[in-house]
Scaffold this motif. Structure first.
Motif, PDB file in Angstrom:
ATOM      1  N   ALA A  64       0.838  -1.206   0.000  1.00  0.00           N
ATOM      2  CA  ALA A  64       0.000   0.000   0.000  1.00  0.00           C
ATOM      3  C   ALA A  64       0.873   1.256   0.000  1.00  0.00           C
ATOM      4  CB  ALA A  64      -0.941  -0.009   1.203  1.00  0.00           C
ATOM      5  N   LEU A  65       1.964   1.229   0.760  1.00  0.00           N
ATOM      6  CA  LEU A  65       2.876   2.378   0.781  1.00  0.00           C
ATOM      7  C   LEU A  65       3.592   2.521  -0.562  1.00  0.00           C
ATOM      8  CD1 LEU A  65       4.393   2.124   4.377  1.00  0.00           C
ATOM      9  CD2 LEU A  65       2.377   3.405   3.598  1.00  0.00           C
ATOM     10  N   PHE A  66       3.961   1.410  -1.180  1.00  0.00           N
ATOM     11  CA  PHE A  66       4.584   1.461  -2.501  1.00  0.00           C
ATOM     12  C   PHE A  66       3.601   2.033  -3.529  1.00  0.00           C
ATOM     13  CE2 PHE A  66       8.389  -1.662  -2.661  1.00  0.00           C
ATOM     14  CZ  PHE A  66       8.879  -1.159  -1.471  1.00  0.00           C
ATOM     15  N   ALA A  67       2.334   1.636  -3.429  1.00  0.00           N
ATOM     16  CA  ALA A  67       1.324   2.155  -4.352  1.00  0.00           C
ATOM     17  C   ALA A  67       1.244   3.676  -4.236  1.00  0.00           C
ATOM     18  CB  ALA A  67      -0.035   1.517  -4.069  1.00  0.00           C
ATOM     19  N   ARG A  68       1.332   4.174  -3.019  1.00  0.00           N
ATOM     20  CA  ARG A  68       1.320   5.635  -2.818  1.00  0.00           C
ATOM     21  C   ARG A  68       2.602   6.252  -3.358  1.00  0.00           C
ATOM     22  NH1 ARG A  68      -0.856   9.129   1.634  1.00  0.00           N
ATOM     23  NH2 ARG A  68       0.099  11.144   1.219  1.00  0.00           N
ATOM     24  N   ALA A  69       3.725   5.575  -3.177  1.00  0.00           N
ATOM     25  CA  ALA A  69       5.022   6.116  -3.610  1.00  0.00           C
ATOM     26  C   ALA A  69       5.105   6.259  -5.122  1.00  0.00           C
ATOM     27  CB  ALA A  69       6.169   5.242  -3.100  1.00  0.00           C
ATOM     28  N   VAL A  70       4.465   5.389  -5.884  1.00  0.00           N
ATOM     29  CA  VAL A  70       4.563   5.453  -7.342  1.00  0.00           C
ATOM     30  C   VAL A  70       3.500   6.355  -7.964  1.00  0.00           C
ATOM     31  CG1 VAL A  70       5.640   3.175  -7.527  1.00  0.00           C
ATOM     32  CG2 VAL A  70       3.163   3.388  -7.795  1.00  0.00           C
ATOM     33  N   SER A  71       2.555   6.844  -7.167  1.00  0.00           N
ATOM     34  CA  SER A  71       1.530   7.713  -7.744  1.00  0.00           C
ATOM     35  C   SER A  71       2.157   9.039  -8.165  1.00  0.00           C
ATOM     36  CB  SER A  71       0.383   7.927  -6.753  1.00  0.00           C
ATOM     37  OG  SER A  71       0.804   8.735  -5.687  1.00  0.00           O
ATOM     38  N   PRO A  72       1.707   9.674  -9.193  1.00  0.00           N
ATOM     39  CA  PRO A  72       0.439   9.436  -9.867  1.00  0.00           C
ATOM     40  C   PRO A  72       0.464   8.276 -10.852  1.00  0.00           C
ATOM     41  CG  PRO A  72       1.545  11.260 -10.926  1.00  0.00           C
ATOM     42  CD  PRO A  72       2.414  10.823  -9.767  1.00  0.00           C
ATOM     43  N   GLY A  73       1.571   7.572 -10.949  1.00  0.00           N
ATOM     44  CA  GLY A  73       1.596   6.377 -11.793  1.00  0.00           C
ATOM     45  C   GLY A  73       0.688   5.314 -11.195  1.00  0.00           C
ATOM     46  N   PRO A  74       0.360   4.288 -11.971  1.00  0.00           N
ATOM     47  CA  PRO A  74      -0.553   3.257 -11.481  1.00  0.00           C
ATOM     48  C   PRO A  74       0.133   2.332 -10.483  1.00  0.00           C
ATOM     49  CG  PRO A  74       0.264   2.663 -13.642  1.00  0.00           C
ATOM     50  CD  PRO A  74       0.795   4.045 -13.352  1.00  0.00           C
ATOM     51  N   PRO A  75      -0.621   1.837  -9.489  1.00  0.00           N
ATOM     52  CA  PRO A  75      -0.060   0.838  -8.578  1.00  0.00           C
ATOM     53  C   PRO A  75      -0.017  -0.520  -9.276  1.00  0.00           C
ATOM     54  CG  PRO A  75      -2.357   1.187  -8.068  1.00  0.00           C
ATOM     55  CD  PRO A  75      -1.999   2.169  -9.166  1.00  0.00           C
TER      56      PRO A  75
END
Length: 192
Positions: A64-75
Motif C-alpha cells: 500500500a505504501l509502494f502504491a502511494r510512492a509510485v503515484s500518480p503512476g498506477p499501482p
C-alpha cells in the motif's frame, strides 16, 4: 533490497497470480533465502502459521505504501483493489519497526577488522525481529534516494514493483520488456 523482495512475493505467472507466502512452506523457503538480512539461521529456520500471517499483513501494508510512492503512476495491478488504507498501512509499518529497538554492536574477530552490526537492544521473539527487519527495510527504501526511482512494471500481466536503475528502463526485467514490445507490435499490426 529486502522490502522490494518482500513485495515481490506476489508475482504473475501464465496461470495467474502466485504468492510465495501462501503457506508455511513458502514462508520458510523465503525466510531461508533471506536469512542474512533477517538475522536467521538458514538451516534451522521454520516458519509458523502465525509468523506467515503477520508477514503477509506487513507485506500488504508495504505494498500500500509502494502504491502511494509510485503515484500518480498506477499501482501494481495484483492487489491494488484489496490493499489496506494508507494511514493504517503507515501505522503498521511504523509500529512494527519500533517494536524492536536496535543498537549498534562492535564485533572484532581475532583475525580481522572490527565490524559494526545492528542487533536488537533487548531480547525479542524471532517473529518480531523478522517483521522489524522488513519494516525497517521498507522505511529505508521509502525515505531514501531509491523512492524516486520506484516504479510499477507496466508489462502485460506483470505485477511487480522495481527500482529504475537507468534512465531508459521501463520494465522490471528483460523478459517483461520483451513481452511489452511483443504486445505493442501485435497491437500495431492487428490495427492495420
Amino acid at each position: 533490497m529486502l522490502a522490494l523482495d518482500l513485495v515481490s512475493t506476489i508475482r504473475a505467472s501464465r496461470t495467474g497470480l502466485t504468492d510465495s507466502l501462501a503457506d508455511v512452506t513458502g514462508m520458510t523457503e523465503w525466510g531461508r533465502a533471506h536469512a542474512d538480512p533477517l538475522g536467521l539461521d538458514a538451516t534451522a529456520f521454520v516458519a509458523t502459521e502465525a509468523l506467515r500471517n503477520e508477514v503477509v499483513e506487513l507485506r500488504q501494508a508495504v505494498r500500500a505504501l509502494f502504491a502511494r510512492a509510485v503515484s500518480p503512476g498506477p499501482p501494481s495491478g495484483a492487489d491494488a483493489h484489496r490493499l489496506p488504507g494508507f494511514a493504517e498501512s503507515l501505522d503498521l509499518v511504523n509500529a512494527t519497526a519500533m517494536a524492536v529497538p536496535l543498537a549498534p554492536r562492535l564485533d572484532w574477530p581475532s583475525d580481522g577488522l572490527p565490524v559494526r552490526t545492528t542487533v536488537p537492544a533487548e531480547p525479542v521473539s524471532e517473529s518480531a525481529r523478522i517483521r522489524a527487519a522488513l519494516a525497517v527495510s521498507a522505511i529505508e527504501l521509502l525515505t531514501g534516494p531509491h523512492r524516486e526511482q520506484l516504479r510499477t512494471c507496466l508489462a502485460p500481466r506483470c505485477v511487480l514493483y522495481f527500482v529504475k536503475e537507468h534512465a531508459r528502463q521501463e520494465w522490471c526485467s528483460v523478459a517483461c520488456g520483451n513481452r511489452a514490445r511483443a504486445a505493442r507490435h501485435y497491437r500495431q499490426h492487428k490495427a492495420h
